[in-house]
Scaffold this motif. Structure first.
Motif, short mmCIF file in Angstrom:
data_model
loop_
_atom_site.label_atom_id
_atom_site.label_comp_id
_atom_site.label_asym_id
_atom_site.label_seq_id
_atom_site.Cartn_x
_atom_site.Cartn_y
_atom_site.Cartn_z
N LEU A 136 0.79 -1.09 0.06
CA LEU A 136 0.00 0.02 -0.18
C LEU A 136 0.77 1.24 -0.13
O LEU A 136 0.57 2.20 -0.78
N THR A 139 1.80 2.54 -3.39
CA THR A 139 0.76 2.92 -4.30
C THR A 139 0.32 4.33 -4.28
O THR A 139 0.68 5.11 -3.16
N PRO A 140 -0.45 5.01 -5.27
CA PRO A 140 -0.93 6.30 -5.13
C PRO A 140 -1.99 6.30 -3.96
O PRO A 140 -2.03 7.59 -3.36
N LEU A 141 -2.50 5.27 -3.42
CA LEU A 141 -3.60 5.50 -2.31
C LEU A 141 -2.78 6.01 -1.16
O LEU A 141 -3.44 6.98 -0.40
N ARG A 143 -0.47 8.31 -0.89
CA ARG A 143 -0.22 9.49 -1.25
C ARG A 143 -1.85 10.44 -0.81
O ARG A 143 -1.68 11.45 -0.39
N ILE A 144 -2.65 9.69 -1.81
CA ILE A 144 -4.02 10.25 -1.04
C ILE A 144 -4.37 10.20 0.53
O ILE A 144 -4.95 11.32 0.88
N ASP A 146 -2.07 10.40 2.45
CA ASP A 146 -1.15 11.61 3.15
C ASP A 146 -1.87 12.98 3.13
O ASP A 146 -1.83 13.70 3.95
N ALA A 147 -2.54 13.16 1.88
CA ALA A 147 -3.33 14.30 1.61
C ALA A 147 -4.39 14.69 2.64
O ALA A 147 -4.56 15.74 3.19
N ALA A 272 8.54 8.78 -4.97
CA ALA A 272 7.74 9.52 -5.66
C ALA A 272 7.91 9.24 -7.14
O ALA A 272 7.01 9.38 -8.10
#
Lengths: 275, 251
Positions: A136, A139-141, A143-144, A146-147, A272
């Motif tokens: 996990l 994956t871009p998830l 980062r989501i 984190d945001a 990243a």
């Protein structure tokens, strides 16, 4: 005795990750002891009263707990910070008292006849969970999450349904705690509501904070240290709780971000750019 | 006349007894840079918050390309193509500059859990994000933490992040605040450079000189109401606008 330590450390590692998953989305939960209870009792009912095997009982109980977590999470996650702590603490009290009031599961006397879980089961599950969380994190998830954790308002303006993300994270954390509870219960043979009191929830959050909240490996480290430390200082006898408390305070003062620090900027940057 | 991209139609917003917006109507036209001026407390930021769904309008309608978006919440507006920056720059400070742009990729903001099932396309996403940074002259800072950026860079990163979601309308909330003359000049060029990639840009400022050179049209607000709408020359010469800024009609 050694088997107990291995077992309880594994259970606590799972519980620490159950809190970590919720923290990833920026929420804090003091209800994971309650989710653990629902998982333990739920799986216990399925194995002892319905004769289901443990491998079926625990996943079903975990799914049920996830559903419960998401249903209460939907209104609860509208609150933040200190209010969310109060709400989740309230959930922990309610669940414990509700179990005490249900004769079907033994009330205050507890439930017995729970067998089938071995220490290595817990560590296999912990290994799988750790692997999934590591995947996990790539994956871009991640980062989501984190945001959402860093700035919910901005995350929403970018089109992220933050309520959905937080509720799913809460449900996942609840399910993980339920798995830990199911394994714990079927190792203990007998469980009662006292095993899942508010202090369990508080301790688990402490593991995570001590281990480091923004690192996948911090929570299990914190859980292992906090589970085994009291045993290592057993010789201190009556002084044990005081020394334990002092160690926690010193750790928080010396390493406020936890034993393991935040991911370094260089590691972040490298990750990243990984295609 | 150019087509309307976004329309405010009698929009009101109250906070208790305070009328932050009172029956505000104006339109944003295709291809334009629309400047919104007004003194402090005129309701400019509230207007952006109502447009982007942070606050729900109490009355009136907001129409985006023929679609009524009044009832959509903030993330639905983001997906519909309403993007914005913030008066007090809000970056994800603990993420790198590149990550701040990557996170806005529509593939993942719309389906946050989709990435658990697909492992393709990452290289394209990174290339697109780097191109976005390049356009805002931030490519060489891609690997820094966003929290370490200088003020002007932070402003431009916020714009790059907003653009990464390929929006239709971009609201800039006082983008030149706190910038010196040279930085402001560069920012104007950057804003002009991105106008072709958007249906329209709305710039809220109280620096009239800046908006005079940047905007195709101006909207002037005071006390949450529309004072005037039109070309910069007409709006800035409007008696009510003059008095709102100078405090007196005879000034």
């Amino acid at each position: 005795m050694i088997a107990d330590h291995i077992m309880f450390t594994g259970v606590n590692v799972l519980l620490a990750w159950s809190v970590y998953v919720i923290l990833l989305s920026g929420s804090v939960s003091f209800a994971n002891g309650a989710f653990m209870a629902i998982g333990g009792y739920g799986a216990g009912v399925l194995t002892t009263k319905f004769g289901l095997p443990l491998v079926a009982g625990i996943p079903i109980a975990a799914l049920g707990t996830a559903a419960f977590g998401m249903i209460i999470g939907l209104p609860a996650l509208r609150t933040r910070g200190i209010y969310l702590i109060l709400v989740t603490t309230g959930i922990a009290f309610c669940v414990k008292n509700a179990i005490e009031a249900i004769p079907y599961v033994g009330g205050v006397r507890g439930m017995r006849g729970l067998v089938g879980a071995e220490p290595w089961h817990v560590w296999v599950v912990a290994g799988v969970v750790g692997l999934l969380l590591w995947l996990l994190s790539r994956t871009p998830l991640q980062r989501i999450l984190d945001a959402v954790r860093e700035d919910e308002l901005v995350a929403r303006s970018l089109g992220i349904n933050t309520v959905y993300v937080k509720v799913i994270a809460f449900g996942t954390g609840a399910a993980l705690a339920a798995v830990a509870g199911g394994l714990y219960a079927h190792y203990m043979y007998v469980i009662n509501p006292e095993h899942f009191g508010i202090l369990v929830s508080v301790y688990v959050v402490l593991y995570v904070i001590l281990g480091g909240v923004n690192n996948l490996w911090g929570p299990p480290l914190g859980a292992a240290v906090m589970t085994l430390l009291p045993e290592l200082i057993r010789g201190l006898q009556a002084w044990r709780p005081i020394v334990f408390g002092v160690v926690i305070v010193i750790l928080l003062l010396v390493r406020p971000e936890g034993l393991l620090p935040f991911r370094s900027p260089t590691a972040r940057a490298k990750e990243a750019r990984r295609g | 006349m150019a087509e309307t991209v976004l329309g405010f139609d009698g929009v009101s917003k109250r906070f208790g007894g305070i009328h932050a917006l009172s029956a505000l109507s104006f339109e944003v036209r295709a291809g334009e840079i629309l400047g919104v001026i007004g003194p402090n407390g005129a309701g400019k930021s509230v207007m952006i918050n109502v447009a982007s769904g942070v606050y729900a309008a109490d009355e009136g309608r907001i129409v985006h390309r023929g679609r009524d978006i009044t009832r959509l919440n903030a993330h639905q507006r983001g997906r519909a193509g309403i993007a914005r920056t913030f008066q007090n720059i809000r970056l994800f400070k603990r993420m790198t500059v590149l990550e701040n742009v990557l996170v806005a990729d529509k593939t993942h903001t719309v389906r946050p859990f989709g990435s658990l099932l697909s492992f393709g396309r990452r290289r394209e996403e990174i290339a697109a994000a780097l191109a976005e940074l390049d356009r805002m002259r931030l490519a060489d800072k891609a690997d820094q933490l966003a929290g370490t950026l200088a003020y002007g860079d932070a402003r431009r990163l916020e714009i790059a992040r907003a653009l990464a979601g390929k929006p239709s309308v971009l609201f800039l909330d006082e983008p030149a605040a706190g910038m010196n003359e040279r930085e402001t000049e560069e920012l104007l060029a950057d804003i002009r450079a991105c106008r072709s990639r958007l249906d329209a840009i709305v710039v809220v400022e109280h620096d009239m000189a800046l908006l005079r050179v940047l905007s195709d049209r101006l909207v002037a607000m005071n006390y949450g109401q529309l004072l005037a709408e039109g070309t910069p020359d007409i709006v800035l010469a409007h008696p009510e606008v003059v008095s709102a800024y100078l405090g007196t009609q005879d000034g």
